[in-house]
Design a protein around this motif. Structure first.
Motif, short mmCIF file in Angstrom:
data_model
loop_
_atom_site.label_atom_id
_atom_site.label_comp_id
_atom_site.label_asym_id
_atom_site.label_seq_id
_atom_site.Cartn_x
_atom_site.Cartn_y
_atom_site.Cartn_z
N TYR A 1 39.43 15.54 40.33
CA TYR A 1 38.29 14.76 40.82
C TYR A 1 37.55 14.08 39.67
N VAL A 2 37.23 14.85 38.64
CA VAL A 2 36.49 14.29 37.51
C VAL A 2 37.37 13.38 36.66
N TYR A 3 38.61 13.80 36.42
CA TYR A 3 39.50 12.99 35.59
C TYR A 3 39.78 11.64 36.24
N GLY A 4 39.87 11.63 37.57
CA GLY A 4 40.13 10.36 38.25
C GLY A 4 39.11 9.30 37.89
N ALA A 5 37.82 9.68 37.89
CA ALA A 5 36.76 8.73 37.53
C ALA A 5 36.87 8.33 36.06
N ALA A 6 37.14 9.30 35.18
CA ALA A 6 37.24 9.01 33.75
C ALA A 6 38.41 8.09 33.45
N ALA A 7 39.56 8.32 34.10
CA ALA A 7 40.75 7.50 33.85
C ALA A 7 40.55 6.07 34.33
N MET A 8 39.91 5.92 35.49
CA MET A 8 39.66 4.58 36.01
C MET A 8 38.68 3.82 35.12
N SER A 9 37.63 4.51 34.66
CA SER A 9 36.66 3.86 33.76
C SER A 9 37.33 3.45 32.46
N SER A 10 38.16 4.32 31.91
CA SER A 10 38.84 4.03 30.65
C SER A 10 39.78 2.83 30.79
N SER A 11 40.43 2.70 31.94
CA SER A 11 41.34 1.57 32.16
C SER A 11 40.58 0.28 32.45
N GLY A 12 39.41 0.41 33.08
CA GLY A 12 38.63 -0.78 33.40
C GLY A 12 37.88 -1.35 32.21
N LEU A 13 37.55 -0.50 31.23
CA LEU A 13 36.72 -0.93 30.10
C LEU A 13 37.35 -2.06 29.29
N PRO A 14 38.63 -1.98 28.88
CA PRO A 14 39.20 -3.10 28.12
C PRO A 14 39.34 -4.37 28.96
N LEU A 15 39.54 -4.22 30.27
CA LEU A 15 39.62 -5.40 31.13
C LEU A 15 38.28 -6.11 31.21
N GLN A 16 37.21 -5.32 31.29
CA GLN A 16 35.88 -5.94 31.30
C GLN A 16 35.60 -6.64 29.97
N ALA A 17 36.07 -6.03 28.86
CA ALA A 17 35.86 -6.66 27.56
C ALA A 17 36.68 -7.95 27.41
N LEU A 18 37.86 -7.97 28.02
CA LEU A 18 38.70 -9.18 27.97
C LEU A 18 38.17 -10.27 28.88
N PHE A 19 37.61 -9.86 30.03
CA PHE A 19 37.11 -10.83 31.02
C PHE A 19 35.67 -10.47 31.37
N PRO A 20 34.74 -10.68 30.46
CA PRO A 20 33.37 -10.16 30.62
C PRO A 20 32.58 -10.75 31.77
N ASP A 21 32.93 -11.93 32.24
CA ASP A 21 32.12 -12.60 33.26
C ASP A 21 32.71 -12.50 34.67
N VAL A 22 33.76 -11.70 34.83
CA VAL A 22 34.44 -11.64 36.13
C VAL A 22 33.74 -10.66 37.07
N MET A 23 33.59 -9.40 36.65
CA MET A 23 32.92 -8.41 37.49
C MET A 23 32.50 -7.22 36.64
#
Length: 443
Positions: free
Chosen positions: A109-131
């Motif tokens: 349960y806890v790792y699921g949230a951590a893994a998703m956040s970790s995978s989303g972080l570089p995408l947000q940095a690459l595309f900062p204005d998308v979401m």
């Protein structure tokens, strides 16, 4: 299908012929290397390089050697006995089942949230204005779910291999780009402790944090999913396992080089956790340009997403194995020792328990992306996570020195020594993790 006894000795069939170890068979090792090295491992090694230069390079190397021993032991159990690791744990006593169930429910349960956040972080940095980050995190979780849900091991392995290739190119490129001082690096192979407070615990933390937690236990399941189900594959498995941790070693040593040269030399500090890698991308942009920074973020995403889909697949296989064994036990089935071949058939990857655990790791954790992580649950998660590695090391010692394992495949002095060292290291880290928790606030 050949019947097996409780010790894993085949009856009715000749002993399996040894397969010649060959690079063409390599696969599960790539998967375990990709899954085991997450963003947290890279940033921990990066910070070690930032704080101590090359001083702890030897500890990173020892961490890889220790994990080679653990993964080899898990794979050897699966191949020598024809039984899965959970089947072995269950033979030790009912307490192992209770520990596993509590662990996978809370940890997942806890790792699921951590893994998703970790995978989303570089995408947000690459595309900062998308979401926002939480939406990127949810997107990666759903993509991982869909991918694992509709693909069997063969496709999963191919995709992981491609992503490992990206990780390899990025980390090695960065290590070369920062121009490491090879003389200092070779000196770092000498076992010297930094002259600072808690240096022993910091060193043990680096050793213990190099590439893998529950993914080491999942290695035997991936070995079976590859179609390796008997001792004839032992040489192949051992080559595959060495490739896994040589690859892991290249990743972590490369990041230590980056930390030593780019951060330590300039006396630059970064945050712990995944945000430290986003900070590093900004430093790389200033030093080497936008293209290098973006390349690093792509490697950061590959690192995080391989850990996500690797855990989604591997731990779901383990959970499905637990449920299947429990079902057989309730039905009064006498022979529960063919589960390695059942994993190889691919049936577990389409089973209800496999998919139920996939859903558990994906959708309930999304609540944490919006509400933050509940304090008490995080403490329990930390304690269970710290306890799993000594549990794995010590139960492998127990299983591989007992009559449950055919005599020729039991532990020798080297395996016992390495597993004992692993158990001791992780036990110390477990005690430290428990004592560091804010128990006063918990109660």
């Amino acid at each position: 299908m050949a019947e097996t006894t409780g010790s894993g000795t085949a009856t009715g069939d000749a002993a399996p012929q040894p397969r010649k170890s060959s690079w063409k068979y390599i696969g599960p090792g790539i998967v375990v290397a990709a899954t085991g090295v997450g963003a947290g491992d890279l940033v921990a090694t990066l910070i070690a390089g930032s704080n101590f230069g090359y001083t702890l390079l030897w500890a990173a190397v020892i961490g890889c050697v220790v994990k080679i021993s653990l993964a080899e032991a898990a794979g050897r159990w699966h191949l020598a006995t024809g039984r899965t690791l959970f089947d072995g744990w269950a033979s030790i006593g009912r307490w192992t089942t209770w520990f596993f169930v509590v662990y996978v429910v809370i940890w997942g349960y806890v790792y699921g949230a951590a893994a998703m956040s970790s995978s989303g972080l570089p995408l947000q940095a690459l595309f900062p204005d998308v979401m926002e980050l939480k939406w990127w995190a949810m997107l990666t979780g759903v993509v991982g779910l869909v991918f694992v849900w509709f693909n069997k091991y063969a496709v999963f392995e191919k995709v992981m291999t491609v992503l490992v290739g990206i990780m390899f190119v990025v980390t090695v490129y960065l290590a070369i780009r920062v121009t490491p001082h090879l003389g200092d690096a070779f000196a770092g192979l000498l076992p010297v402790l930094p002259d600072e407070k808690d240096s022993i615990l910091n060193t043990l933390g680096l050793i213990g944090g190099v590439g893998g937690t529950i993914t080491l236990a999942a290695y035997g399941y991936w070995v079976n999913a590859k179609g390796w189900t008997n001792a004839g594959w032992m040489k192949v498995m051992r080559l595959d396992n060495r490739v896994a941790y040589i690859t892991t070693g290249i990743f972590v040593v490369s990041m230590l080089f980056v930390g030593a040269e780019l951060l330590h030399s300039a006396n630059v500090a970064i945050a712990s956790g995944d945000q430290g890698l986003v900070q590093l991308s900004g430093i790389l942009e200033k030093e080497y340009g936008d293209a290098t920074a973006k390349l690093f973020l792509i490697g950061f995403f590959a690192t995080s997403f391989t850990s996500l889909i690797g855990v989604w697949h591997g731990v779901s296989l383990m959970f499905a194995d637990f449920v299947e064994r429990y079902r057989k036990q309730r039905a009064g089935a006498d022979d529960k020792s063919l589960s390695g071949e059942e994993v190889a058939s691919g049936a577990r990857e389409k089973s209800v328990p496999f998919r139920a655990y996939l859903l558990w790791m994906t959708f309930p954790p999304m609540i944490l992306l919006f509400q933050g992580q509940p304090f008490r649950l995080i403490i329990i998660y930390g304690v269970l996570g710290a306890a799993f590695m000594p549990f794995l090391a010590l139960t492998l010692v127990w299983l591989l020195n007992s009559s449950r394992t055919p005599a020729e495949w039991r532990n020798g002095w080297l395996s016992n020594g390495m597993l004992a060292i692993a158990g001791l290291v992780f036990l110390v880290l477990c005690v430290k993790q428990i004592t560091d928790q804010d128990w006063a606030s918990f109660f």
